[in-house]
Design a protein around this motif. Sequence first.
Motif, PDB file in Angstrom:
ATOM      1  N   UNK A 146     -16.578 -39.571 -58.476  1.00 12.04           N
ATOM      2  CA  UNK A 146     -16.878 -40.963 -58.174  1.00 12.04           C
ATOM      3  C   UNK A 146     -18.238 -41.084 -57.494  1.00 12.04           C
ATOM      4  N   UNK A 147     -18.524 -40.196 -56.561  1.00 12.48           N
ATOM      5  CA  UNK A 147     -19.820 -40.237 -55.876  1.00 12.48           C
ATOM      6  C   UNK A 147     -20.964 -39.930 -56.849  1.00 12.48           C
ATOM      7  N   UNK A 148     -20.751 -38.969 -57.730  1.00 14.86           N
ATOM      8  CA  UNK A 148     -21.789 -38.639 -58.712  1.00 14.86           C
ATOM      9  C   UNK A 148     -22.079 -39.846 -59.613  1.00 14.86           C
ATOM     10  N   UNK A 149     -21.030 -40.528 -60.074  1.00  8.20           N
ATOM     11  CA  UNK A 149     -21.201 -41.713 -60.896  1.00  8.20           C
ATOM     12  C   UNK A 149     -21.902 -42.815 -60.095  1.00  8.20           C
ATOM     13  N   UNK A 194     -15.483 -43.784 -42.651  1.00 11.08           N
ATOM     14  CA  UNK A 194     -14.731 -42.634 -43.160  1.00 11.08           C
ATOM     15  C   UNK A 194     -15.204 -42.266 -44.576  1.00 11.08           C
ATOM     16  N   UNK A 195     -15.432 -43.275 -45.429  1.00 12.03           N
ATOM     17  CA  UNK A 195     -15.919 -43.007 -46.785  1.00 12.03           C
ATOM     18  C   UNK A 195     -17.319 -42.398 -46.747  1.00 12.03           C
ATOM     19  N   UNK A 196     -18.162 -42.906 -45.857  1.00  6.59           N
ATOM     20  CA  UNK A 196     -19.510 -42.366 -45.695  1.00  6.59           C
ATOM     21  C   UNK A 196     -19.438 -40.904 -45.269  1.00  6.59           C
ATOM     22  N   UNK A 197     -18.575 -40.610 -44.307  1.00  3.96           N
ATOM     23  CA  UNK A 197     -18.430 -39.228 -43.833  1.00  3.96           C
ATOM     24  C   UNK A 197     -17.869 -38.318 -44.924  1.00  3.96           C
ATOM     25  N   UNK A 198     -16.901 -38.808 -45.690  1.00  3.41           N
ATOM     26  CA  UNK A 198     -16.352 -38.008 -46.798  1.00  3.41           C
ATOM     27  C   UNK A 198     -17.452 -37.704 -47.809  1.00  3.41           C
ATOM     28  N   UNK A 199     -18.286 -38.688 -48.081  1.00  3.45           N
ATOM     29  CA  UNK A 199     -19.406 -38.487 -48.987  1.00  3.45           C
ATOM     30  C   UNK A 199     -20.341 -37.411 -48.440  1.00  3.45           C
ATOM     31  N   UNK A 200     -20.638 -37.476 -47.163  1.00  2.00           N
ATOM     32  CA  UNK A 200     -21.567 -36.506 -46.561  1.00  2.00           C
ATOM     33  C   UNK A 200     -20.984 -35.092 -46.581  1.00  2.00           C
ATOM     34  N   UNK A 201     -19.680 -34.965 -46.471  1.00  2.00           N
ATOM     35  CA  UNK A 201     -19.042 -33.653 -46.446  1.00  2.00           C
ATOM     36  C   UNK A 201     -18.778 -33.118 -47.855  1.00  2.00           C
ATOM     37  N   UNK A 224     -19.867 -34.314 -50.861  1.00  6.83           N
ATOM     38  CA  UNK A 224     -20.872 -34.501 -51.909  1.00  6.83           C
ATOM     39  C   UNK A 224     -22.285 -34.210 -51.411  1.00  6.83           C
ATOM     40  N   UNK A 225     -22.422 -33.247 -50.523  1.00 10.89           N
ATOM     41  CA  UNK A 225     -23.741 -32.914 -49.976  1.00 10.89           C
ATOM     42  C   UNK A 225     -24.736 -32.585 -51.076  1.00 10.89           C
ATOM     43  N   UNK A 229     -29.378 -34.074 -54.480  1.00  9.46           N
ATOM     44  CA  UNK A 229     -29.943 -34.293 -55.819  1.00  9.46           C
ATOM     45  C   UNK A 229     -30.382 -35.744 -55.988  1.00  9.46           C
ATOM     46  N   UNK A 230     -29.593 -36.678 -55.488  1.00 10.89           N
ATOM     47  CA  UNK A 230     -29.953 -38.098 -55.575  1.00 10.89           C
ATOM     48  C   UNK A 230     -31.216 -38.375 -54.784  1.00 10.89           C
ATOM     49  N   UNK A 231     -31.300 -37.814 -53.596  1.00 11.76           N
ATOM     50  CA  UNK A 231     -32.486 -37.984 -52.767  1.00 11.76           C
ATOM     51  C   UNK A 231     -33.734 -37.467 -53.483  1.00 11.76           C
ATOM     52  N   UNK A 232     -33.629 -36.296 -54.075  1.00 10.48           N
ATOM     53  CA  UNK A 232     -34.775 -35.717 -54.790  1.00 10.48           C
ATOM     54  C   UNK A 232     -35.157 -36.563 -56.000  1.00 10.48           C
ATOM     55  N   UNK A 233     -34.171 -37.065 -56.716  1.00 12.03           N
ATOM     56  CA  UNK A 233     -34.468 -37.908 -57.889  1.00 12.03           C
ATOM     57  C   UNK A 233     -35.108 -39.223 -57.471  1.00 12.03           C
ATOM     58  N   UNK A 234     -34.605 -39.843 -56.390  1.00 10.42           N
ATOM     59  CA  UNK A 234     -35.201 -41.096 -55.927  1.00 10.42           C
ATOM     60  C   UNK A 234     -36.641 -40.860 -55.490  1.00 10.42           C
ATOM     61  N   UNK A 235     -36.884 -39.788 -54.770  1.00  7.66           N
ATOM     62  CA  UNK A 235     -38.261 -39.484 -54.349  1.00  7.66           C
ATOM     63  C   UNK A 235     -39.165 -39.283 -55.560  1.00  7.66           C
ATOM     64  N   UNK A 236     -38.671 -38.604 -56.580  1.00  4.11           N
ATOM     65  CA  UNK A 236     -39.473 -38.384 -57.790  1.00  4.11           C
ATOM     66  C   UNK A 236     -39.759 -39.707 -58.502  1.00  4.11           C
ATOM     67  N   UNK A 237     -38.772 -40.581 -58.576  1.00  2.78           N
ATOM     68  CA  UNK A 237     -38.961 -41.901 -59.190  1.00  2.78           C
ATOM     69  C   UNK A 237     -40.014 -42.682 -58.404  1.00  2.78           C
ATOM     70  N   UNK A 238     -39.903 -42.643 -57.081  1.00  2.48           N
ATOM     71  CA  UNK A 238     -40.862 -43.344 -56.229  1.00  2.48           C
ATOM     72  C   UNK A 238     -42.263 -42.761 -56.389  1.00  2.48           C
TER      73      UNK A 238
END
Length: 191
Positions: A54-57, A103-110, A112-113, A118-127
């Motif tokens: 779900x987080x990847x999507x 709680x959802x934010x924390x679950x994501x951080x744990x 889906x690190x 990967x999302x951060x790197x892709x956003x930076x590349x797009x920017x």
Amino acid sequence: MDEKKQHIMTAAAEVFTRYGFKKASMQDIADAAMMSRAALYLHFRNKDDLFRSLMEWHHGQALKAAEAAFSSDQPFVPRMERALTDFTMTMMAPVKASPHGLELFEANMILATDINTATSLRLRAIMERAVTAAASEGEISLSATGLSAEALADLIYVCLDGIKRAPNGLEKLDERLAALMRMLNASTQPS
């Protein structure tokens, strides 16, 4: 993604938003998806696997929103602001919509690190591509900033991350992002 998995993940998003990650069960998700728990396990190994999918999507949707905003024919700074707003609001919508947001934010951080990274790197590349294109087309000038396109994109990303994490981050997102964009506009105007 096939239609069945999409249906399951839509149901899972509703369940996680309603109950939080810890209290949501695979049975709750199966019920919301109108399928048996055994059928659900044919698609996902366990709740962690489903949440990661779900987080990847969800991260993919946020990146698509940013790319769409960068594809518009607006001037550079409004494009950047729209892209960052759309990305952030898409990413944070489930957190904001749920009483279990933290709680959802924390679950994501744990859980889906790697996906977050990967999302951060892709956003930076797009920017970076957007900054590079705007500079090469004469829309902006990097000389006054003393930064490369890569460094400017990184700085904007880091500022955005700080804005999201600051007190009242989502409530003040528009205001703080608009201020950042005014500074970006003032510092990158071609002479």
